[in-house]
Design a protein around this motif. Structure first.
Motif, PDB file in Angstrom:
ATOM      1  N   ALA A   1       0.848  -1.199   0.000  1.00 25.98           N
ATOM      2  CA  ALA A   1       0.000   0.000   0.000  1.00 25.98           C
ATOM      3  C   ALA A   1       0.877   1.239   0.000  1.00 25.98           C
ATOM      4  N   ASP A   2       1.979   1.181   0.773  1.00 23.32           N
ATOM      5  CA  ASP A   2       2.907   2.318   0.859  1.00 23.32           C
ATOM      6  C   ASP A   2       3.765   2.433  -0.399  1.00 23.32           C
ATOM      7  N   ARG A   3       4.338   1.305  -0.808  1.00 20.90           N
ATOM      8  CA  ARG A   3       5.298   1.345  -1.923  1.00 20.90           C
ATOM      9  C   ARG A   3       4.664   1.944  -3.175  1.00 20.90           C
ATOM     10  N   TYR A   4       3.407   1.606  -3.449  1.00 18.67           N
ATOM     11  CA  TYR A   4       2.776   2.088  -4.679  1.00 18.67           C
ATOM     12  C   TYR A   4       1.688   3.120  -4.415  1.00 18.67           C
TER      13      TYR A   4
ATOM     14  N   LYS B   1      -3.602   4.839  -2.288  1.00 14.56           N
ATOM     15  CA  LYS B   1      -4.735   5.517  -1.653  1.00 14.56           C
ATOM     16  C   LYS B   1      -5.883   5.855  -2.619  1.00 14.56           C
ATOM     17  N   ASP B   2      -5.546   6.493  -3.737  1.00 14.98           N
ATOM     18  CA  ASP B   2      -6.607   6.874  -4.676  1.00 14.98           C
ATOM     19  C   ASP B   2      -6.645   5.930  -5.875  1.00 14.98           C
ATOM     20  N   LYS B   3      -6.194   4.712  -5.647  1.00 22.22           N
ATOM     21  CA  LYS B   3      -6.081   3.796  -6.782  1.00 22.22           C
ATOM     22  C   LYS B   3      -6.934   2.546  -6.600  1.00 22.22           C
ATOM     23  N   VAL B   4      -7.016   1.767  -7.688  1.00 19.51           N
ATOM     24  CA  VAL B   4      -7.796   0.528  -7.660  1.00 19.51           C
ATOM     25  C   VAL B   4      -6.830  -0.652  -7.688  1.00 19.51           C
ATOM     26  N   ALA B   5      -6.951  -1.536  -6.702  1.00 13.13           N
ATOM     27  CA  ALA B   5      -6.136  -2.751  -6.662  1.00 13.13           C
ATOM     28  C   ALA B   5      -7.000  -3.931  -7.068  1.00 13.13           C
ATOM     29  N   LEU B   6      -6.530  -4.691  -8.054  1.00  9.77           N
ATOM     30  CA  LEU B   6      -7.253  -5.900  -8.484  1.00  9.77           C
ATOM     31  C   LEU B   6      -6.478  -7.103  -7.977  1.00  9.77           C
ATOM     32  N   GLU B   7      -7.129  -8.021  -7.280  1.00  8.28           N
ATOM     33  CA  GLU B   7      -6.437  -9.248  -6.890  1.00  8.28           C
ATOM     34  C   GLU B   7      -7.035 -10.436  -7.628  1.00  8.28           C
TER      35      GLU B   7
ATOM     36  N   LYS C   1     -10.371 -16.083   0.024  1.00  4.21           N
ATOM     37  CA  LYS C   1     -11.482 -15.594   0.841  1.00  4.21           C
ATOM     38  C   LYS C   1     -11.421 -14.072   1.017  1.00  4.21           C
ATOM     39  N   GLY C   2     -10.454 -13.421   0.401  1.00  6.16           N
ATOM     40  CA  GLY C   2     -10.413 -11.952   0.364  1.00  6.16           C
ATOM     41  C   GLY C   2      -9.650 -11.286   1.493  1.00  6.16           C
ATOM     42  N   GLU C   3      -9.053 -12.097   2.386  1.00  4.88           N
ATOM     43  CA  GLU C   3      -8.399 -11.509   3.567  1.00  4.88           C
ATOM     44  C   GLU C   3      -7.315 -10.490   3.188  1.00  4.88           C
ATOM     45  N   TRP C   4      -6.475 -10.870   2.213  1.00  5.20           N
ATOM     46  CA  TRP C   4      -5.333  -9.999   1.911  1.00  5.20           C
ATOM     47  C   TRP C   4      -5.773  -8.707   1.235  1.00  5.20           C
ATOM     48  N   LEU C   5      -6.742  -8.818   0.334  1.00 10.86           N
ATOM     49  CA  LEU C   5      -7.236  -7.622  -0.357  1.00 10.86           C
ATOM     50  C   LEU C   5      -7.852  -6.648   0.651  1.00 10.86           C
ATOM     51  N   VAL C   6      -8.557  -7.179   1.634  1.00  8.97           N
ATOM     52  CA  VAL C   6      -9.120  -6.325   2.685  1.00  8.97           C
ATOM     53  C   VAL C   6      -7.995  -5.643   3.459  1.00  8.97           C
ATOM     54  N   SER C   7      -6.953  -6.405   3.831  1.00  6.77           N
ATOM     55  CA  SER C   7      -5.800  -5.800   4.530  1.00  6.77           C
ATOM     56  C   SER C   7      -5.166  -4.704   3.688  1.00  6.77           C
ATOM     57  N   LEU C   8      -5.030  -4.961   2.383  1.00  5.35           N
ATOM     58  CA  LEU C   8      -4.407  -3.982   1.479  1.00  5.35           C
ATOM     59  C   LEU C   8      -5.240  -2.697   1.428  1.00  5.35           C
ATOM     60  N   CYS C   9      -6.559  -2.849   1.268  1.00  3.23           N
ATOM     61  CA  CYS C   9      -7.426  -1.667   1.169  1.00  3.23           C
ATOM     62  C   CYS C   9      -7.555  -0.951   2.510  1.00  3.23           C
ATOM     63  N   GLU C  10      -7.486  -1.701   3.612  1.00  2.00           N
ATOM     64  CA  GLU C  10      -7.461  -1.058   4.933  1.00  2.00           C
ATOM     65  C   GLU C  10      -6.205  -0.201   5.059  1.00  2.00           C
ATOM     66  N   ALA C  11      -5.072  -0.751   4.612  1.00  2.00           N
ATOM     67  CA  ALA C  11      -3.799  -0.035   4.741  1.00  2.00           C
ATOM     68  C   ALA C  11      -3.715   1.153   3.794  1.00  2.00           C
ATOM     69  N   SER C  12      -4.298   1.011   2.599  1.00  2.00           N
ATOM     70  CA  SER C  12      -4.132   2.061   1.588  1.00  2.00           C
ATOM     71  C   SER C  12      -5.234   3.115   1.632  1.00  2.00           C
TER      72      SER C  12
END
Ligand SMILES: [Zn+2]
Length: 408
Positions: free
Chosen positions: A110-113, A116-122, A127-138
């Motif tokens: 989330a920090d490296r790229y 915040k105002d972007k769309v992450a596609l996984e 079960k979506g755990e990591w994508l949720v962590s990523l969007c929480e962080a970003s």
């Protein structure tokens, strides 16, 4: 495809050449170096009864090594037998050790790229755990695609910024424009790797500001440790940092970051789209000599280790001692089916509550909770991943048990 025929044990010296070309680089001459017949086609699927677990369809593993690009693939893999669905339970999210790693990784990306105002596609979000962590962080938005996604599991304020699609990723989703494409522990389940990467490259089109992040198991360690339990039917492809980078470079990407993490178990790679093939430039890519050595030595190392575990577990059983395996996922299924251990191990432990009360594909052991060990009192616990030794040892000692704890 047949059912219920037990495998005849692993074979490490298979000097055959595969007829099919390498799915990574298209060159001919894959060398088969490892074979196990009749292993379960699925190991993360929840088996409701011992009969279902024992009768689950089986397939053959024939690992072929490409001397041109270093790629390893199961030349007998048949994608049509796969049943990726909501019955799949592959989540490692019950382990504090794994969660800490996954969460830190999400914060890092989330920090490296600056997502915040972007769309992450996984792609293959599980079960979506990591994508949720990523969007929480970003604080940014997310799209997750996976045939096994289940909506009821997660709770997070980030969920209202995430769209989940219960399906396989493919060219039909080219309309999903994302700034960041993550794909974790998914590529090793895909047979036609070059075609898959070319599809992703096509969907990105002219946009050069898109970043890809891939994470998957690292095969050099598996080869050098003789880790036959890391080789199973669902993993039809096996990558080293170099063979993964060569695939990306051929599919018109530049590899911008390459590392091996989680006790040397996972490759972490970043890439950006380019207009044509690119040339290697990162030190980890230069791994063909090590790959060749790993493949050449695998027979010796893995057969010695297979014998060691068979002797230990059968020896304990013969003395009336109780052995449990800890970890009911793919490694556990592969370990037990490859060694043909059924009655010698009565139970398999898992902290994932969704797997408890279910059964091990192929060998049929019931999966139990750690608490069950209080009454069962095993003499030996064989852990399927050494990274969990501290976590599991603490849990076992807290129950007042002092069994012999060992890890593969
Ligand atoms: Zn190749």
């Amino acid at each position: 495809m047949t059912t219920t025929t037990p495998n005849a044990g692993p074979r490490f010296d298979v000097s055959l050449d595969a007829a099919a070309p390498c799915p990574n680089c298209d060159s001919r001459g894959l060398k088969i170096f490892y074979a196990v017949d009749q292993i379960p086609c699925h190991s993360t699927l929840l088996m409701q009864s011992r009969t279902e677990a024992l009768d689950y369809p089986r397939g053959d593993l024939r690992l072929g090594f490409c001397p041109a690009c270093g790629f390893i693939t199961n030349t007998r893999f048949d994608p049509t037998v796969h049943e990726y669905s909501q019955r799949c339970e592959e989540s490692q999210g019950f382990s504090p050790t794994f969660n800490k790693f996954a969460r830190e990784l999400a914060v890092r990306y989330a920090d490296r790229y600056k997502l915040k105002d972007k769309v992450a596609l996984e792609i293959g979000c599980g079960k979506g755990e990591w994508l949720v962590s990523l969007c929480e962080a970003s604080g940014g938005r997310g799209i997750g695609i996976d045939p096994g996604y289940q909506p009821s599991r997660l709770q997070s304020p980030a969920l209202n910024r995430i769209q989940f699609i219960v399906d396989f990723y493919g060219p039909k989703y080219a309309n999903l424009q994302a700034d960041f494409i993550a794909c974790r522990h998914t590529l090793e389940h895909i047979g036609p790797t070059l075609a898959f990467m070319r599809d992703i490259r096509k969907t990105i089109g002219h946009r050069k500001d898109v970043v890809l992040f891939f994470e998957l198991p690292e095969v050099l360690r598996e080869l050098e440790e003789g880790a036959f339990w890391d080789m199973y039917y669902e993993h039809c492809t096996y990558f080293s940092p170099g063979s993964l980078a060569r695939l990306f470079r051929m599919a018109h990407f530049d590899v911008t970051h390459l590392s091996v993490e989680y006790d040397n178990q996972y490759i972490i790679m970043d890439a950006v789209p380019t207009d044509g093939p690119t040339q290697p430039r990162l030190p980890l890519e230069n791994d063909m000599p090590r790959l060749n050595r790993g493949v050449d030595n695998f027979a010796k190392v893995a057969s010695t280790i297979a014998r060691k575990w068979t002797d230990m577990i059968k020896g304990a059983h013969a003395k009336g001692e109780k052995v449990v395996v800890w970890g009911s996922g793919s490694k556990g299924v592969s370990f037990l089916t490859t060694l043909g251990l059924a009655r010698e191990v009565e139970y398999v432990v898992d902290i994932n509550t969704y797997r408890q009360g279910k059964f091990m594909a192929g060998t049929g052991q019931e999966i139990v909770s750690p608490d069950f060990l209080k009454q069962y009192r095993p003499d030996h616990i064989v852990i399927m991943n050494p990274i969990y030794i501290p976590e599991i040892t603490a849990q076992v000692h807290a129950m007042g048990l002092r069994p012999n704890i060992v890890a593969v």
